[in-house]
Design a protein around this motif. Sequence first.
Motif, PDB file in Angstrom:
ATOM      1  N   GLY A 182     -37.641  16.705   3.206  1.00 48.11           N
ATOM      2  CA  GLY A 182     -38.060  17.967   3.216  1.00 48.11           C
ATOM      3  C   GLY A 182     -37.866  18.745   1.952  1.00 48.11           C
ATOM      4  O   GLY A 182     -36.830  18.348   1.030  1.00 48.11           O
ATOM      5  N   ALA A 183     -38.627  19.660   1.584  1.00 52.83           N
ATOM      6  CA  ALA A 183     -38.753  20.346   0.549  1.00 52.83           C
ATOM      7  C   ALA A 183     -37.419  21.177  -0.060  1.00 52.83           C
ATOM      8  O   ALA A 183     -37.044  21.432  -1.269  1.00 52.83           O
ATOM      9  N   THR A 184     -36.738  21.549   1.124  1.00 51.09           N
ATOM     10  CA  THR A 184     -35.428  22.501   1.051  1.00 51.09           C
ATOM     11  C   THR A 184     -34.135  21.484   1.025  1.00 51.09           C
ATOM     12  O   THR A 184     -33.162  22.128   1.051  1.00 51.09           O
ATOM     13  N   VAL A 185     -34.192  20.317   1.035  1.00 54.73           N
ATOM     14  CA  VAL A 185     -33.128  19.383   1.011  1.00 54.73           C
ATOM     15  C   VAL A 185     -32.297  19.660  -0.337  1.00 54.73           C
ATOM     16  O   VAL A 185     -33.356  19.587  -1.478  1.00 54.73           O
ATOM     17  N   THR A 186     -31.257  19.724  -0.648  1.00 57.61           N
ATOM     18  CA  THR A 186     -30.490  19.736  -1.820  1.00 57.61           C
ATOM     19  C   THR A 186     -30.441  18.730  -2.426  1.00 57.61           C
ATOM     20  O   THR A 186     -30.510  17.377  -1.786  1.00 57.61           O
ATOM     21  N   ASN A 187     -30.284  18.737  -3.850  1.00 61.54           N
ATOM     22  CA  ASN A 187     -30.172  17.558  -4.563  1.00 61.54           C
ATOM     23  C   ASN A 187     -28.831  16.678  -4.012  1.00 61.54           C
ATOM     24  O   ASN A 187     -28.577  15.729  -3.981  1.00 61.54           O
ATOM     25  N   SER A 188     -28.007  17.388  -3.873  1.00 58.59           N
ATOM     26  CA  SER A 188     -26.655  16.521  -3.459  1.00 58.59           C
ATOM     27  C   SER A 188     -27.008  16.059  -2.111  1.00 58.59           C
ATOM     28  O   SER A 188     -26.312  14.779  -1.800  1.00 58.59           O
ATOM     29  N   ASP A 189     -27.469  16.768  -1.076  1.00 55.93           N
ATOM     30  CA  ASP A 189     -27.755  16.169   0.139  1.00 55.93           C
ATOM     31  C   ASP A 189     -28.656  14.592   0.194  1.00 55.93           C
ATOM     32  O   ASP A 189     -28.601  13.755   0.615  1.00 55.93           O
ATOM     33  N   LEU A 190     -29.621  14.907  -0.635  1.00 57.23           N
ATOM     34  CA  LEU A 190     -30.454  13.570  -0.936  1.00 57.23           C
ATOM     35  C   LEU A 190     -29.871  12.690  -1.662  1.00 57.23           C
ATOM     36  O   LEU A 190     -30.036  11.473  -1.106  1.00 57.23           O
ATOM     37  N   ALA A 191     -29.058  12.970  -2.640  1.00 59.73           N
ATOM     38  CA  ALA A 191     -28.137  11.832  -3.364  1.00 59.73           C
ATOM     39  C   ALA A 191     -27.415  11.258  -2.365  1.00 59.73           C
ATOM     40  O   ALA A 191     -26.914   9.916  -2.440  1.00 59.73           O
ATOM     41  N   ALA A 192     -26.863  11.853  -1.319  1.00 57.76           N
ATOM     42  CA  ALA A 192     -25.432  11.352  -0.276  1.00 57.76           C
ATOM     43  C   ALA A 192     -26.184  10.734   0.881  1.00 57.76           C
ATOM     44  O   ALA A 192     -25.314  10.177   1.421  1.00 57.76           O
ATOM     45  N   HIS A 193     -27.368  10.940   1.022  1.00 57.59           N
ATOM     46  CA  HIS A 193     -27.908  10.489   2.430  1.00 57.59           C
ATOM     47  C   HIS A 193     -27.834   8.899   2.451  1.00 57.59           C
ATOM     48  O   HIS A 193     -28.302   8.195   1.364  1.00 57.59           O
ATOM     49  N   PRO A 194     -27.391   8.416   3.555  1.00 54.31           N
ATOM     50  CA  PRO A 194     -27.110   6.865   3.640  1.00 54.31           C
ATOM     51  C   PRO A 194     -28.276   6.078   3.327  1.00 54.31           C
ATOM     52  O   PRO A 194     -28.300   4.990   2.847  1.00 54.31           O
ATOM     53  N   GLU A 195     -29.426   6.801   4.079  1.00 53.53           N
ATOM     54  CA  GLU A 195     -30.758   5.900   3.930  1.00 53.53           C
ATOM     55  C   GLU A 195     -31.196   5.620   2.582  1.00 53.53           C
ATOM     56  O   GLU A 195     -31.765   4.966   2.168  1.00 53.53           O
ATOM     57  N   VAL A 196     -31.079   6.782   1.903  1.00 54.37           N
ATOM     58  CA  VAL A 196     -31.673   7.003   0.387  1.00 54.37           C
ATOM     59  C   VAL A 196     -30.656   6.069  -0.449  1.00 54.37           C
ATOM     60  O   VAL A 196     -31.251   5.139  -1.178  1.00 54.37           O
ATOM     61  N   ARG A 197     -29.550   5.818  -0.119  1.00 56.20           N
ATOM     62  CA  ARG A 197     -28.489   5.066  -0.654  1.00 56.20           C
ATOM     63  C   ARG A 197     -28.838   3.596  -0.659  1.00 56.20           C
ATOM     64  O   ARG A 197     -28.716   2.757  -1.534  1.00 56.20           O
ATOM     65  N   ARG A 198     -29.150   3.317   0.641  1.00 57.92           N
ATOM     66  CA  ARG A 198     -29.321   1.739   0.952  1.00 57.92           C
ATOM     67  C   ARG A 198     -30.916   1.502   0.628  1.00 57.92           C
ATOM     68  O   ARG A 198     -30.921   0.548   0.052  1.00 57.92           O
ATOM     69  N   SER A 199     -31.600   2.368   0.887  1.00 61.35           N
ATOM     70  CA  SER A 199     -33.256   1.845   0.530  1.00 61.35           C
ATOM     71  C   SER A 199     -33.800   2.078  -0.731  1.00 61.35           C
ATOM     72  O   SER A 199     -34.649   1.464  -1.302  1.00 61.35           O
TER      73      SER A 199
END
Length: 330
Positions: free
Chosen positions: A70-87
């Motif tokens: 989503g467009a209002t996801v913060t940069n911190s939440d994006l970087a920490a998200h488990p699926e982003v970190r994994r994939s």
Amino acid sequence: MKEFGYQRVHDVPGAVALLGADPDARFLGGGTNLVDLMKTGVERPARLVDVRELPLDDIESTPDGGLRIGATVTNSDLAAHPEVRRSYPALSQAVLAGASGQLRNMATVGGNLLQRTRCGYFADVTKPCNKRAPGSGCPAIEGEHHNHAILGAGDHCVAVHPSDMGVGLAAFDAVVHYETADGPGELPFSEFYLPVGDTPHLETALPAGALITGVSLPPAQVAAHSRYRKVRERASYAFAIGSVAAALDVSDGVVREVRLAFGAVASRPWRARRAEEVLTGAPADAETFAAAADAELAAARPLPHNAYKVDLMRNLVVAELTRLTEEVAR
């Protein structure tokens, strides 16, 4: 600072309608770039439409195995998200390489895509700048340009795009989703930023009044084996002078699939497609990696004080692809 109105919105149609009714309005996410530009007089909106409370703050897996951010996801939440970190680890690393923790807590995905260049001439309203005042000239070409573009620039502007996150998105074929009064639309990331040409003040292909609602990442197995490397002039909280997002799949010593994108070398995050062509099907060794970098950088047109970036990017490509290859072999 110019006086301005402020209105918080809670639904996407309402946000789009407000901007459509006032062409001098601007959407406000975290404000980490826009507010700074308002303070210096570069941006002078009549109204800020605060979109932080729109229901666009989720990261979800898509049915095909990709991600929708989503467009209002913060940069911190994006970087920490488990699926982003994994994939898509290079994307997580790119976000963490950008700004400070405090800024990442405020900055949003949509706002990151729309941030403006940090060129000193652009930020100084007493100086000419074709990006800020079309037709006034580009003093960086003859002046201070050590951190400016070596790829895709021209006679009208040599500024670079500052986003780290955008480099990761460019490597993985992201798609930008938006909403207008006429309905939803989308743009492949490769088409989102416009070439500089003779209109550097026109930066994206978004329709007038469009609100970015999210970014999607298609599934890509190679993305799970990726890295982001950023070089800067001090150890933390500095914009890149060169960066690379790389993903690599090697089998029996041969490159089966590769993704490569550069940062801080052009007016947009730069997908290194020529280098990818050279690498695919070739031996995974330093000689091939250097040849691929040279093929991409053959189009470089450095200025007197930023020619160092050619060697810098070549070395970055070789180093990161070598590191990824060694990780596969372990």
